[in-house]
Design a protein around this motif. Structure first.
Motif, PDB file in Angstrom:
ATOM      1  N   GLU A 148       0.802  -1.224   0.000  1.00 19.14           N
ATOM      2  CA  GLU A 148       0.000   0.000   0.000  1.00 19.14           C
ATOM      3  C   GLU A 148       0.835   1.276   0.000  1.00 19.14           C
ATOM      4  N   PHE A 149       2.035   1.228   0.629  1.00 22.21           N
ATOM      5  CA  PHE A 149       2.792   2.466   0.809  1.00 22.21           C
ATOM      6  C   PHE A 149       4.010   2.585  -0.112  1.00 22.21           C
ATOM      7  N   THR A 150       4.197   1.639  -1.034  1.00 17.18           N
ATOM      8  CA  THR A 150       5.338   1.735  -1.951  1.00 17.18           C
ATOM      9  C   THR A 150       5.294   3.039  -2.742  1.00 17.18           C
ATOM     10  N   GLY A 151       4.156   3.297  -3.378  1.00 17.25           N
ATOM     11  CA  GLY A 151       4.016   4.520  -4.158  1.00 17.25           C
ATOM     12  C   GLY A 151       4.098   5.777  -3.305  1.00 17.25           C
ATOM     13  N   ALA A 152       3.588   5.689  -2.078  1.00 14.62           N
ATOM     14  CA  ALA A 152       3.648   6.845  -1.179  1.00 14.62           C
ATOM     15  C   ALA A 152       5.088   7.226  -0.877  1.00 14.62           C
ATOM     16  N   TRP A 153       5.924   6.217  -0.601  1.00 17.81           N
ATOM     17  CA  TRP A 153       7.335   6.502  -0.316  1.00 17.81           C
ATOM     18  C   TRP A 153       8.058   7.034  -1.552  1.00 17.81           C
ATOM     19  N   LEU A 158      10.083  12.187  -4.382  1.00 12.91           N
ATOM     20  CA  LEU A 158      10.006  13.304  -5.320  1.00 12.91           C
ATOM     21  C   LEU A 158       9.747  14.612  -4.590  1.00 12.91           C
ATOM     22  N   LEU A 159       8.801  14.597  -3.653  1.00 14.83           N
ATOM     23  CA  LEU A 159       8.515  15.813  -2.887  1.00 14.83           C
ATOM     24  C   LEU A 159       9.745  16.259  -2.101  1.00 14.83           C
ATOM     25  N   GLY A 160      10.452  15.292  -1.509  1.00  9.01           N
ATOM     26  CA  GLY A 160      11.664  15.617  -0.757  1.00  9.01           C
ATOM     27  C   GLY A 160      12.703  16.272  -1.636  1.00  9.01           C
ATOM     28  N   LEU A 161      12.850  15.766  -2.857  1.00 11.07           N
ATOM     29  CA  LEU A 161      13.819  16.356  -3.789  1.00 11.07           C
ATOM     30  C   LEU A 161      13.443  17.793  -4.134  1.00 11.07           C
ATOM     31  N   VAL A 162      12.175  18.000  -4.461  1.00  9.44           N
ATOM     32  CA  VAL A 162      11.717  19.346  -4.838  1.00  9.44           C
ATOM     33  C   VAL A 162      11.854  20.302  -3.657  1.00  9.44           C
ATOM     34  N   TRP A 163      11.458  19.852  -2.463  1.00  5.29           N
ATOM     35  CA  TRP A 163      11.558  20.716  -1.289  1.00  5.29           C
ATOM     36  C   TRP A 163      13.010  20.994  -0.918  1.00  5.29           C
ATOM     37  N   ALA A 164      13.874  19.989  -1.018  1.00  6.23           N
ATOM     38  CA  ALA A 164      15.291  20.180  -0.700  1.00  6.23           C
ATOM     39  C   ALA A 164      15.921  21.188  -1.658  1.00  6.23           C
ATOM     40  N   ALA A 165      15.583  21.091  -2.941  1.00  4.58           N
ATOM     41  CA  ALA A 165      16.114  22.036  -3.923  1.00  4.58           C
ATOM     42  C   ALA A 165      15.645  23.453  -3.614  1.00  4.58           C
ATOM     43  N   ASP A 166      14.391  23.590  -3.213  1.00  2.49           N
ATOM     44  CA  ASP A 166      13.834  24.908  -2.892  1.00  2.49           C
ATOM     45  C   ASP A 166      14.483  25.482  -1.634  1.00  2.49           C
ATOM     46  N   LEU A 219      24.619   5.290  -8.026  1.00  8.05           N
ATOM     47  CA  LEU A 219      25.120   6.251  -9.020  1.00  8.05           C
ATOM     48  C   LEU A 219      23.994   6.762  -9.912  1.00  8.05           C
ATOM     49  N   TYR A 220      23.046   5.887 -10.241  1.00  6.38           N
ATOM     50  CA  TYR A 220      21.874   6.319 -11.007  1.00  6.38           C
ATOM     51  C   TYR A 220      21.057   7.324 -10.200  1.00  6.38           C
ATOM     52  N   TRP A 221      20.978   7.110  -8.887  1.00  4.79           N
ATOM     53  CA  TRP A 221      20.238   8.040  -8.034  1.00  4.79           C
ATOM     54  C   TRP A 221      20.843   9.432  -8.107  1.00  4.79           C
ATOM     55  N   TYR A 222      22.170   9.489  -7.991  1.00  4.68           N
ATOM     56  CA  TYR A 222      22.841  10.794  -8.027  1.00  4.68           C
ATOM     57  C   TYR A 222      22.634  11.469  -9.385  1.00  4.68           C
ATOM     58  N   LEU A 223      22.769  10.701 -10.458  1.00 13.35           N
ATOM     59  CA  LEU A 223      22.581  11.273 -11.792  1.00 13.35           C
ATOM     60  C   LEU A 223      21.150  11.756 -11.974  1.00 13.35           C
ATOM     61  N   ALA A 224      20.190  10.928 -11.561  1.00  6.13           N
ATOM     62  CA  ALA A 224      18.782  11.321 -11.671  1.00  6.13           C
ATOM     63  C   ALA A 224      18.502  12.559 -10.823  1.00  6.13           C
ATOM     64  N   ALA A 225      19.101  12.624  -9.631  1.00  6.93           N
ATOM     65  CA  ALA A 225      18.878  13.771  -8.741  1.00  6.93           C
ATOM     66  C   ALA A 225      19.380  15.063  -9.376  1.00  6.93           C
ATOM     67  N   VAL A 226      20.530  15.008 -10.019  1.00  2.38           N
ATOM     68  CA  VAL A 226      21.087  16.204 -10.668  1.00  2.38           C
ATOM     69  C   VAL A 226      20.175  16.663 -11.806  1.00  2.38           C
ATOM     70  N   ILE A 227      19.741  15.710 -12.625  1.00  2.00           N
ATOM     71  CA  ILE A 227      18.875  16.057 -13.765  1.00  2.00           C
ATOM     72  C   ILE A 227      17.537  16.615 -13.280  1.00  2.00           C
ATOM     73  N   LEU A 228      16.938  15.950 -12.301  1.00  2.00           N
ATOM     74  CA  LEU A 228      15.632  16.388 -11.797  1.00  2.00           C
ATOM     75  C   LEU A 228      15.732  17.747 -11.102  1.00  2.00           C
ATOM     76  N   THR A 229      16.825  17.972 -10.376  1.00  2.00           N
ATOM     77  CA  THR A 229      16.992  19.273  -9.705  1.00  2.00           C
ATOM     78  C   THR A 229      17.125  20.386 -10.731  1.00  2.00           C
ATOM     79  N   PRO A 273       6.713  14.084 -14.518  1.00  2.54           N
ATOM     80  CA  PRO A 273       6.720  13.149 -15.657  1.00  2.54           C
ATOM     81  C   PRO A 273       8.061  12.425 -15.823  1.00  2.54           C
ATOM     82  N   LEU A 274       9.166  13.160 -15.732  1.00  3.72           N
ATOM     83  CA  LEU A 274      10.472  12.523 -15.880  1.00  3.72           C
ATOM     84  C   LEU A 274      10.740  11.560 -14.730  1.00  3.72           C
ATOM     85  N   TYR A 275      10.334  11.913 -13.522  1.00  2.00           N
ATOM     86  CA  TYR A 275      10.506  11.031 -12.363  1.00  2.00           C
ATOM     87  C   TYR A 275       9.764   9.719 -12.585  1.00  2.00           C
TER      88      TYR A 275
END
Length: 286
Positions: A148-153, A158-166, A219-229, A273-275
């Motif tokens: 039930e909570f896989t998608g929530a996490w 994604l929200l954490g990334l956007v908020w951290a960038a802000d 390493l994919y996480w870091y690359l994705a984080a840079v692109i998404l940020t 969408p990219l996420y």
């Protein structure tokens, strides 16, 4: 202004997290729809729709399209590639944001392509809101029957990334921002602020990586984080571009200290969408 901004954020963040984790999928879809319809009302102000009747028509059409998507898109999917409609809409969002980056980088020259075409700005609004809605609902419903909570996490990530960038952008950019990023688009955005946001996001990814015992795909996480940020920054800049063309300081006044709804969800609409596509290609946190 700063006090209002903090108080509004302290109210909205827990509300958003409660919706992500505890609303049923249909209730969550409705929650996101309300926020995005308020965003559609604000976007109508960029389209030369001066009177309330025409703005209500645009918002009503957006609601009708969202309702149609809700009935077409499966509420819970195992993979983005399992449903052609969802995949098509998400890919349309990814393509739109690649184009939006080009429009921002070439502003004000690019303004000549769309500024005088209200129908095109209305379409751009739908390309901003509808794929993001689809992506957010898709991510929340991932593996829902089994976990039930896989998608929530994943959505929390994604929200954490956007908020951290802000937050990082504000903490670094406010006192140390000297180098204007794209002053013709947004005089307040600085290179230092963007780097501060990037640094905060990378710290967040490192914390999650440590918590997950440094998985093989880190390493994919870091690359994705840079692109998404970077894309989250362009989400903000794209809205600034439309506001500047419309002669507006804020998209609206729904949120004290923050301006409008679009001023708060612009980065989310750009990255969602990219996420969703990256999750489909590389998986989540495990």
């Amino acid at each position: 202004m700063f006090k209002q901004r903090v108080l509004t954020a302290l109210l909205l963040a827990p509300l958003a997290l409660l919706a992500v984790f505890y609303l049923p999928l249909s209730g969550f879809a409705l929650f996101v729809s309300v926020a995005f319809l308020l965003g559609a009302w604000e976007w109508s102000g960029f389209c030369g729709l001066a009177n309330r009747t025409m703005r209500a028509v645009y918002t009503g059409l957006t609601a009708a399209i969202l309702l149609a998507i809700y009935y077409i898109q499966p509420i819970a999917l195992q993979s983005l590639f399992a449903d052609t409609y969802t995949l098509t809409l998400v890919m349309a969002g990814v393509i739109w944001w690649l184009l939006a980056v080009v429009l921002v980088l070439t502003f004000p020259r690019s303004q000549g392509l769309w500024a005088g075409r209200d129908w095109l700005k209305a379409l751009m609004g739908w390309l901003t809101l509808l794929p993001a809605w689809s992506a957010i609902v898709f991510v929340r419903g991932l593996e829902y029957p089994q976990a039930e909570f896989t998608g929530a996490w994943l959505l929390f990530g994604l929200l954490g990334l956007v908020w951290a960038a802000d937050i990082g952008g504000y903490i670094v950019g406010k006192p140390f921002g000297k180098t204007k990023l794209l002053p013709k688009v947004s005089p307040g955005k600085t290179l230092e602020g963007m780097l501060g946001g990037m640094g905060m996001v990378l710290l967040l990814v490192s914390a999650v990586g440590y918590w997950q015992d440094w998985p093989d795909q880190i390493l994919y996480w870091y690359l994705a984080a840079v692109i998404l940020t970077a894309l989250s920054v362009f989400g903000d800049l794209t809205e600034s571009m439309f506001k500047r063309a419309a002669g507006k300081k804020d998209s609206g006044a729904f949120l004290p200290g923050h301006g409008g709804i679009l001023d708060r969800i612009d980065s989310l609409t750009a990255t969602a969408p990219l996420y969703a596509l990256l999750l489909a290609l590389f998986g989540g946190f495990n």
